[in-house]
Enzyme design. Structure first.
Site, PDB file in Angstrom:
ATOM      1  N   SER A   1     -54.575  15.322  16.196  1.00  0.00           N
ATOM      2  CA  SER A   1     -53.889  14.570  17.233  1.00  0.00           C
ATOM      3  C   SER A   1     -54.639  13.290  17.545  1.00  0.00           C
ATOM      4  CB  SER A   1     -53.831  15.441  18.497  1.00  0.00           C
ATOM      5  OG  SER A   1     -53.420  14.681  19.594  1.00  0.00           O
TER       6      SER A   1
ATOM      7  N   TYR B   1     -57.491  21.543  25.000  1.00  0.00           N
ATOM      8  CA  TYR B   1     -56.580  21.312  23.866  1.00  0.00           C
ATOM      9  C   TYR B   1     -57.175  20.249  22.930  1.00  0.00           C
ATOM     10  CZ  TYR B   1     -52.914  19.451  20.976  1.00  0.00           C
ATOM     11  OH  TYR B   1     -52.223  18.995  19.873  1.00  0.00           O
TER      12      TYR B   1
ATOM     13  N   LYS C   1     -58.878  20.494  18.966  1.00  0.00           N
ATOM     14  CA  LYS C   1     -58.485  19.714  17.778  1.00  0.00           C
ATOM     15  C   LYS C   1     -59.712  19.019  17.186  1.00  0.00           C
ATOM     16  CE  LYS C   1     -54.133  20.588  17.568  1.00  0.00           C
ATOM     17  NZ  LYS C   1     -53.603  21.398  16.469  1.00  0.00           N
TER      18      LYS C   1
HETATM   19  P1  NAD Z   1     -44.714  24.019  18.512  1.00  0.00           P
HETATM   20  O1  NAD Z   1     -45.251  24.817  19.636  1.00  0.00           O
HETATM   21  O2  NAD Z   1     -43.271  23.732  18.474  1.00  0.00           O
HETATM   22  O3  NAD Z   1     -45.151  24.692  17.124  1.00  0.00           O
HETATM   23  C1  NAD Z   1     -46.276  25.496  16.984  1.00  0.00           C
HETATM   24  C2  NAD Z   1     -45.823  26.792  16.321  1.00  0.00           C
HETATM   25  O4  NAD Z   1     -46.960  27.652  16.134  1.00  0.00           O
HETATM   26  C3  NAD Z   1     -44.788  27.567  17.149  1.00  0.00           C
HETATM   27  O5  NAD Z   1     -43.687  27.885  16.339  1.00  0.00           O
HETATM   28  C4  NAD Z   1     -45.545  28.822  17.600  1.00  0.00           C
HETATM   29  O6  NAD Z   1     -44.688  29.946  17.732  1.00  0.00           O
HETATM   30  C5  NAD Z   1     -46.570  28.984  16.476  1.00  0.00           C
HETATM   31  N1  NAD Z   1     -47.793  29.696  16.856  1.00  0.00           N
HETATM   32  C6  NAD Z   1     -48.539  29.520  17.974  1.00  0.00           C
HETATM   33  N2  NAD Z   1     -49.607  30.346  17.966  1.00  0.00           N
HETATM   34  C7  NAD Z   1     -49.545  31.042  16.798  1.00  0.00           C
HETATM   35  C8  NAD Z   1     -50.351  32.048  16.213  1.00  0.00           C
HETATM   36  N3  NAD Z   1     -51.443  32.500  16.843  1.00  0.00           N
HETATM   37  N4  NAD Z   1     -49.991  32.539  15.007  1.00  0.00           N
HETATM   38  C9  NAD Z   1     -48.877  32.105  14.367  1.00  0.00           C
HETATM   39  N5  NAD Z   1     -48.055  31.162  14.888  1.00  0.00           N
HETATM   40  C10 NAD Z   1     -48.399  30.637  16.084  1.00  0.00           C
HETATM   41  O7  NAD Z   1     -45.566  22.654  18.467  1.00  0.00           O
HETATM   42  P2  NAD Z   1     -45.349  21.345  17.595  1.00  0.00           P
HETATM   43  O8  NAD Z   1     -45.052  20.230  18.513  1.00  0.00           O
HETATM   44  O9  NAD Z   1     -44.448  21.600  16.466  1.00  0.00           O
HETATM   45  O10 NAD Z   1     -46.844  21.126  17.087  1.00  0.00           O
HETATM   46  C11 NAD Z   1     -47.282  21.586  15.823  1.00  0.00           C
HETATM   47  C12 NAD Z   1     -48.760  21.244  15.677  1.00  0.00           C
HETATM   48  O11 NAD Z   1     -48.954  19.838  15.806  1.00  0.00           O
HETATM   49  C13 NAD Z   1     -49.662  21.904  16.730  1.00  0.00           C
HETATM   50  O12 NAD Z   1     -50.871  22.289  16.104  1.00  0.00           O
HETATM   51  C14 NAD Z   1     -49.892  20.770  17.712  1.00  0.00           C
HETATM   52  O13 NAD Z   1     -51.114  20.919  18.394  1.00  0.00           O
HETATM   53  C15 NAD Z   1     -49.934  19.571  16.790  1.00  0.00           C
HETATM   54  N6  NAD Z   1     -49.601  18.321  17.470  1.00  0.00           N
HETATM   55  C16 NAD Z   1     -48.442  18.221  18.176  1.00  0.00           C
HETATM   56  C17 NAD Z   1     -48.136  17.037  18.830  1.00  0.00           C
HETATM   57  C18 NAD Z   1     -46.885  16.901  19.654  1.00  0.00           C
HETATM   58  O14 NAD Z   1     -46.823  16.001  20.477  1.00  0.00           O
HETATM   59  N7  NAD Z   1     -45.869  17.741  19.473  1.00  0.00           N
HETATM   60  C19 NAD Z   1     -49.020  15.950  18.749  1.00  0.00           C
HETATM   61  C20 NAD Z   1     -50.196  16.082  18.009  1.00  0.00           C
HETATM   62  C21 NAD Z   1     -50.471  17.276  17.369  1.00  0.00           C
HETATM   63  C1  WQD Z   2     -46.131   9.812  27.340  1.00  0.00           C
HETATM   64  C2  WQD Z   2     -46.097   8.786  28.472  1.00  0.00           C
HETATM   65  C3  WQD Z   2     -47.059   9.573  30.534  1.00  0.00           C
HETATM   66  C4  WQD Z   2     -44.046  12.678  31.256  1.00  0.00           C
HETATM   67  C5  WQD Z   2     -49.389  14.176  24.733  1.00  0.00           C
HETATM   68  C6  WQD Z   2     -50.725  14.819  24.458  1.00  0.00           C
HETATM   69  C7  WQD Z   2     -51.233  14.399  23.106  1.00  0.00           C
HETATM   70  C8  WQD Z   2     -50.179  14.676  22.032  1.00  0.00           C
HETATM   71  C9  WQD Z   2     -48.852  14.097  22.377  1.00  0.00           C
HETATM   72  C10 WQD Z   2     -50.551  16.851  21.136  1.00  0.00           C
HETATM   73  C11 WQD Z   2     -47.388   8.735  29.297  1.00  0.00           C
HETATM   74  C12 WQD Z   2     -45.576   9.319  30.701  1.00  0.00           C
HETATM   75  C13 WQD Z   2     -44.786  11.644  30.730  1.00  0.00           C
HETATM   76  C14 WQD Z   2     -43.303  12.458  32.455  1.00  0.00           C
HETATM   77  C15 WQD Z   2     -44.091  10.175  32.467  1.00  0.00           C
HETATM   78  N1  WQD Z   2     -49.933  16.079  21.900  1.00  0.00           N
HETATM   79  N2  WQD Z   2     -44.812  10.415  31.322  1.00  0.00           N
HETATM   80  N3  WQD Z   2     -43.375  11.210  33.012  1.00  0.00           N
HETATM   81  O1  WQD Z   2     -49.628  12.219  27.162  1.00  0.00           O
HETATM   82  O2  WQD Z   2     -49.185  10.438  25.412  1.00  0.00           O
HETATM   83  O3  WQD Z   2     -49.566  12.765  24.712  1.00  0.00           O
HETATM   84  O4  WQD Z   2     -48.468  14.537  23.687  1.00  0.00           O
HETATM   85  O5  WQD Z   2     -51.480  16.618  20.446  1.00  0.00           O
HETATM   86  O6  WQD Z   2     -52.406  15.104  22.867  1.00  0.00           O
HETATM   87  O7  WQD Z   2     -51.650  14.435  25.459  1.00  0.00           O
HETATM   88  O8  WQD Z   2     -47.459  12.214  25.831  1.00  0.00           O
HETATM   89  O9  WQD Z   2     -45.076  12.497  26.363  1.00  0.00           O
HETATM   90  O10 WQD Z   2     -46.811  13.553  27.874  1.00  0.00           O
HETATM   91  O11 WQD Z   2     -46.540  11.071  27.864  1.00  0.00           O
HETATM   92  O12 WQD Z   2     -44.110   9.082  33.007  1.00  0.00           O
HETATM   93  O13 WQD Z   2     -42.654  13.349  33.003  1.00  0.00           O
HETATM   94  O14 WQD Z   2     -45.064   9.168  29.397  1.00  0.00           O
HETATM   95  O15 WQD Z   2     -47.768   9.212  31.683  1.00  0.00           O
HETATM   96  O16 WQD Z   2     -47.586   7.392  29.681  1.00  0.00           O
HETATM   97  P1  WQD Z   2     -49.036  11.841  25.893  1.00  0.00           P
HETATM   98  P2  WQD Z   2     -46.423  12.431  26.999  1.00  0.00           P
END
Ligand code: NAD
Ligand code: WQD
Length: 343
Positions: free
Chosen positions: A123, A148, A152
């Site tokens: 991330s 979190y 990572k």
């Molecule tokens: P998500 O929660 O939709 O997907 C994660 C999946 O992992 C889910 O289907 C959940 O059921 C499964 N899971 C959780 N714990 C598990 C376990 N112990 N064993 C097997 N399966 C398990 O999330 P996502 O948004 O698709 O994110 C996928 C990956 O990308 C995550 O590692 C997340 O941290 C990373 N990521 C997401 C974002 C974002 O903003 N969505 C940003 C950066 C990184």
């Molecule tokens: C985006 C913008 C908020 C909600 C998060 C995690 C990051 C990554 C992606 C996993 C910001 C604003 C949000 C709301 C708002 N995830 N906001 N009202 O915080 O950039 O990133 O998701 O790895 O680690 O921290 O994403 O969508 O929460 O926020 O005004 O109800 O929207 O302040 O400026 P963020 P976000």
């Protein structure tokens, strides 16, 4: 065959679809803690192809050994994990167990089975707050502000160390760390998309749930940042572009002559403010998003966006979809599925 952990989730399901479209055979391992099998059924429906699904936990090492023995797995894309920043502050034990211990269990099982290629979901949060955007892969990881983000950063370091230690062995670990910026949007079919449980933590699903009437109004967290309009600026990336970034990473790994530990940002390189995203959603979809300005959210940065040259040069990948595509596709998914995968 590609093992996709967490493949039933938001990013996982979109990536599984792209893998199937590219003729890969796919095995999904997911414990369904934050997903439903309906997403995978829809992926099969869209692609017209079958995948293999196993319900299980990445921390179940015996179960992993069985999987690696039973299927011809050539590479792993590791999405499984817990991802809610606020919840991680309340439940650090669970977050470190699933995200860090779970990743260790997976790598041990891979090594035992002689599987060496791993793509890991990292991330942009690992850049921390010290350096200004655009974030470059060559920058050191910064100080993370919640379990979190720390989980990572820890897994990145663990995989880097295992790669280094295994480099001159018969089975070196070949790793790609993908640092996602802000994934939003949905597949253009409107059949799969993001389906958060409870009140959404992230901006885009919050906006779309206001639009569909599940929530009354959006709170904009701060309008006094040093940005063009005072609201927070982020690098939003369409989830289908993000999914394709995984295929680009995988294809590069299949052509690597030597095992690497490579890091790539997956972002668009462009910043969009909260107000800009809200207005784009309203304008493109002809809906109104009632909002109020609320105090800043703890831990938020003013501006975050990616440097994208490295992925463009080495993966031959860059984003293709625009903010308009992202808001339209989100709305198609949300309006066709007001309650997500629940009927
Ligand atoms: P998500 O929660 O939709 O997907 C994660 C999946 O992992 C889910 O289907 C959940 O059921 C499964 N899971 C959780 N714990 C598990 C376990 N112990 N064993 C097997 N399966 C398990 O999330 P996502 O948004 O698709 O994110 C996928 C990956 O990308 C995550 O590692 C997340 O941290 C990373 N990521 C997401 C974002 C974002 O903003 N969505 C940003 C950066 C990184
Ligand atoms: C985006 C913008 C908020 C909600 C998060 C995690 C990051 C990554 C992606 C996993 C910001 C604003 C949000 C709301 C708002 N995830 N906001 N009202 O915080 O950039 O990133 O998701 O790895 O680690 O921290 O994403 O969508 O929460 O926020 O005004 O109800 O929207 O302040 O400026 P963020 P976000």
């Amino acid at each position: 065959m590609i093992l996709v952990t967490g493949g039933a989730g938001y990013i996982g399901s979109h990536t599984v679809l792209e893998l199937l479209n590219d003729n890969y055979k796919v095995l999904v391992l997911d414990n369904l803690s934050n997903a439903s099998v309906e997403s995978l059924q829809r992926v099969e429906q869209i692609s017209g192809r079958k995948l293999t699904f196993v319900q299980g936990d990445i921390r179940d090492e015996a179960g992993l050994h069985e999987l690696f023995s039973a299927y011809p797995i050539e590479a792993v894309i590791h999405f499984a994990g817990l991802k809610a920043v606020g919840e991680s502050v309340e439940k650090p034990t669970e977050y470190y167990d699933v995200n860090v211990n779970g990743s260790l269990c997976l790598v041990r099982a891979m090594q035992k089975a002689g599987v060496s290629k791993l793509v890991f979901s990292s991330s942009a949060t690992v850049y921390g707050e010290e350096a200004p955007a655009p974030y470059k892969e060559s920058m050191p990881r910064g100080t993370t502000t919640n379990p979190y983000g720390t989980s990572k950063a820890m897994v990145e370091q663990i995989l880097t160390d295992i790669h280094a230690a295994s480099k001159n062995t018969a089975n070196p670990l070949d790793v790609t760390l993908l640092r996602y910026f802000n994934p939003i949007g949905a597949h253009e079919s409107g059949l799969i998309g993001e389906d958060p449980q409870g009140i959404p933590n992230n901006l885009m699903p919050y906006i779309s749930q206001v639009a569909v009437g599940r929530l009354p109004e959006l709170s904009v967290f701060g309008d006094d940042y040093e940005t063009s309009d005072g609201s927070g600026v982020r690098d939003y990336i369409h989830v289908v572009d993000l999914a394709k970034g995984h295929l680009a990473a995988l294809n590069k790994m299949f052509s690597n002559k030597e095992a690497e530990c490579a890091i790539y940002n997956l972002g668009s390189g462009k910043g969009t403010s909260v107000f800009e995203l809200v207005h784009a959603f309203e304008h493109e979809n002809g809906v109104k998003i009632p909002y109020k300005v609320a105090p800043r959210r703890a831990g938020d940065l003013a501006t975050c966006y990616a440097a994208v040259d490295k992925a463009a040069k080495e993966l031959n990948w860059r984003t293709e979809k625009t903010i308009k595509d992202m808001v339209r596709d989100t709305w198609r998914w949300q309006s066709n599925n007001p309650n997500g995968y629940k009927k």
